[in-house]
Write a protein that holds these residues in place. Sequence first.
Motif, short mmCIF file in Angstrom:
data_model
loop_
_atom_site.label_atom_id
_atom_site.label_comp_id
_atom_site.label_asym_id
_atom_site.label_seq_id
_atom_site.Cartn_x
_atom_site.Cartn_y
_atom_site.Cartn_z
N ILE A 109 10.57 17.61 5.37
CA ILE A 109 11.45 16.47 5.62
C ILE A 109 10.77 15.48 6.56
N ILE A 110 10.18 16.01 7.64
CA ILE A 110 9.53 15.12 8.61
C ILE A 110 8.38 14.39 7.94
N ASP A 111 7.59 15.17 7.21
CA ASP A 111 6.41 14.60 6.54
C ASP A 111 6.80 13.48 5.59
N LYS A 112 7.81 13.76 4.77
CA LYS A 112 8.21 12.77 3.75
C LYS A 112 8.80 11.53 4.40
N THR A 113 9.58 11.77 5.45
CA THR A 113 10.18 10.60 6.10
C THR A 113 9.10 9.66 6.61
N ILE A 114 8.11 10.27 7.27
CA ILE A 114 7.00 9.44 7.78
C ILE A 114 6.27 8.76 6.63
N LEU A 115 5.97 9.53 5.59
CA LEU A 115 5.21 9.00 4.45
C LEU A 115 5.92 7.82 3.81
N PHE A 116 7.20 8.03 3.53
CA PHE A 116 7.93 6.97 2.83
C PHE A 116 8.06 5.73 3.68
N GLY A 117 8.33 5.94 4.95
CA GLY A 117 8.47 4.79 5.83
C GLY A 117 7.18 3.99 5.88
N ARG A 118 6.06 4.73 6.02
CA ARG A 118 4.78 4.04 6.12
C ARG A 118 4.47 3.31 4.81
N MET A 119 4.74 4.00 3.70
CA MET A 119 4.42 3.41 2.40
C MET A 119 5.20 2.12 2.19
N LYS A 120 6.45 2.14 2.60
CA LYS A 120 7.27 0.95 2.40
C LYS A 120 6.71 -0.22 3.21
N ARG A 121 6.33 0.07 4.44
CA ARG A 121 5.77 -1.00 5.28
C ARG A 121 4.48 -1.54 4.69
N GLN A 122 3.62 -0.62 4.23
CA GLN A 122 2.34 -1.05 3.67
C GLN A 122 2.54 -1.89 2.41
N MET A 123 3.47 -1.45 1.59
CA MET A 123 3.75 -2.23 0.37
C MET A 123 4.21 -3.63 0.71
N ASP A 124 5.10 -3.72 1.71
CA ASP A 124 5.59 -5.05 2.10
C ASP A 124 4.42 -5.94 2.50
N ARG A 125 3.57 -5.33 3.35
CA ARG A 125 2.45 -6.14 3.83
C ARG A 125 1.54 -6.55 2.67
N PHE A 126 1.27 -5.60 1.78
CA PHE A 126 0.38 -5.88 0.67
C PHE A 126 0.95 -6.98 -0.22
N GLU A 127 2.25 -6.85 -0.52
CA GLU A 127 2.85 -7.86 -1.40
C GLU A 127 2.77 -9.24 -0.75
N LEU B 30 -10.19 -4.12 -0.23
CA LEU B 30 -9.45 -2.88 -0.44
C LEU B 30 -10.23 -1.83 -1.23
N SER B 31 -11.24 -2.26 -2.00
CA SER B 31 -11.84 -1.37 -3.00
C SER B 31 -12.43 -0.12 -2.36
N SER B 32 -12.89 -0.25 -1.11
CA SER B 32 -13.52 0.92 -0.51
C SER B 32 -12.49 2.03 -0.29
N ARG B 33 -11.31 1.69 0.18
CA ARG B 33 -10.31 2.74 0.43
C ARG B 33 -8.89 2.18 0.20
N PRO B 34 -8.42 2.32 -0.98
CA PRO B 34 -7.04 1.90 -1.26
C PRO B 34 -6.09 2.90 -0.59
N ASN B 35 -5.43 2.46 0.48
CA ASN B 35 -4.71 3.45 1.30
C ASN B 35 -3.23 3.59 0.94
N HIS B 36 -2.78 2.94 -0.08
CA HIS B 36 -1.39 3.18 -0.51
C HIS B 36 -1.25 2.89 -2.00
N ALA B 37 -0.10 3.20 -2.53
CA ALA B 37 0.07 3.22 -3.98
C ALA B 37 -0.17 1.86 -4.62
N MET B 38 0.41 0.84 -4.01
CA MET B 38 0.31 -0.47 -4.65
C MET B 38 -1.14 -0.96 -4.65
#
Lengths: 237, 339
Positions: free
Chosen positions: A49-67, A83-91
């Motif tokens: 639960i802790i892991d996923k909460t952190i992961l999802f929160g971070r991913m959402k922030r990163q996606m916002d920034r990327f968009e 970004l090509s060297s290390r794509p650090n999130h899904a988007m």
Amino acid sequence: MNPADVAQTAMAAPSADLSLIGLFLQAHFIVKVVMAGLVLASVWVWAIIIDKTILFGRMKRQMDRFEQTFWSGQSLEELYRSLSSRPNHAMAAIFVAAMREWKRSYEGGARSFAGLTQRLDKVMDVTVAREVERLEARLLVLATVGSAGPFIGLFGTVWGIMTSFQSIAASKNTSLAVVAPGIAEALFATAIGLIAAIPATIFYNKFVSQVNRLALRLEGFADEFSAILSRQIDERG
Amino acid sequence: MRAGLVSSAVLHIGIIGFMAISFASPNPYEIVQESMPIDIVSDSELSKMMSGKKDAPKAEAPKPVVEKIDKPKQAENLDAKVSEKPEVKAAKEAAAPPPPPPPEAKPEPAPQQQAEAKPPEPKPAPPQPQAKPEPAPPKDAESMAAKPPEPKKDEPKPAQAAQAAPPPPPAPPKKPKDIPPKVVQAPPKEQRDFNPNQIAALLNKQDPRRQAALGDTMNSMTSLGATRGDANSLSQTEIDALRAYIRQFWSLPAGGVDVERITVSIRFILGPDRRLQGVPQLVEVQGAGNPYAKVVQETAMRAVNLAAHQDNPFPMLRPEKYDTWRDLTVDFNPSMLNY
């Protein structure tokens, strides 16, 4: 368990201490195993639960920034290069995968761009699927603990009550003081099962809906990006 | 993942540690002992159940037993089934006569007349009389039935009365028992006289039923209970109170020998107003050989009479349990008064 042992536990029972630790220590071996297993399951569930909460929160922030950067009018080539060297999130991973495919087709000097759109779509679909899978990983554990936890706890309870009845039969004493500790200890197993299962179920539901939302967002981005790329192809071709 | 695992483990250890400290040992209940009025329920009260139907609604009042018997309604046709429902009028009722009877028995719906006409009828068609009760007893039998000899007897059934009533027409060859009683009443069942004043009765195709001429209870509502239950009974408290009450009025002269062996049982019947009905009866005397027994018996009888003739006799008997104290048998023993 031979009757003598049973009788002894029964005799010892009335004077036993009834704190939670005491209850655990005087429980039957199987009940102890059940309780320990459930505590471990609870630890694991909360870790997820802790892991996923952190992961999802971070991913959402990163996606916002990327968009934001993606739609800011910055050159896609530059974005790709950063970004090509290390794509650090899904988007970013989807973007990089598509751009790589695009570049490869161009730099390879392909004669026809007829199949390029299809290829891009496919690449992005695969990436979306992979990222969603990564998001969903271990959620099944939550579902399992949520549904099986109470049953496991109940098993411990039934077993505990069984042994406490055996004790009653062996000691031939039915006073409540003899019966009560065994039953209290047995019910403790169900309590632990519920403690593990309730958060697991709640967070499983929450995470599943979050994963769905993120997946939808990724697919939306993939479609948009695919539209942009196919327009580019049409303009150039 | 490691961060999650570590923090989760820390969380659990923290919670378990906290519980180990704060829930160290449950507080024992404070056992408060309060004094409580206790009514001792006698065994028989628990083991007996009120009679009734299992699915009937629970009735507050028990079915009181009929106390006084009115002049019984005459049953015109004893062969018809008894029903508790309102009377069904059917035209058939009118025609009850046996097949061979003289023409005057045939006519109109005056069953009483007809019934009276029948018994004296001297020349019997062979299957007819005596063997079974006549459809309606003659007048004198009726009056006998109306006044049963004892107040106890709740239900002098008209059938009984009819049997008791001997209309002895001398002649008829005693044919009796082997003839099925149906022969007499069967044929006229089919007949229906057309009487324009009884259209409703004519339209009704039901067999005529006679009303229950006498009830054994006044309350026809079935009450909740077991099908085979018999009664409730007085509680121990009430028995004690009753005993103490009667003892007040029992003064026994001293001086007997072996008086503990003497026990006199006296039975008396109370009305709903808790007053004596009839005369107390001596049920049995144990140790009657003792010369003192006579004294015990007389004083006990006097005690009952005295107790029942107070202004407010038997104050401990509650009207809703009338069933249980209507008929009381009290044992008088010089050493103690028993219910």
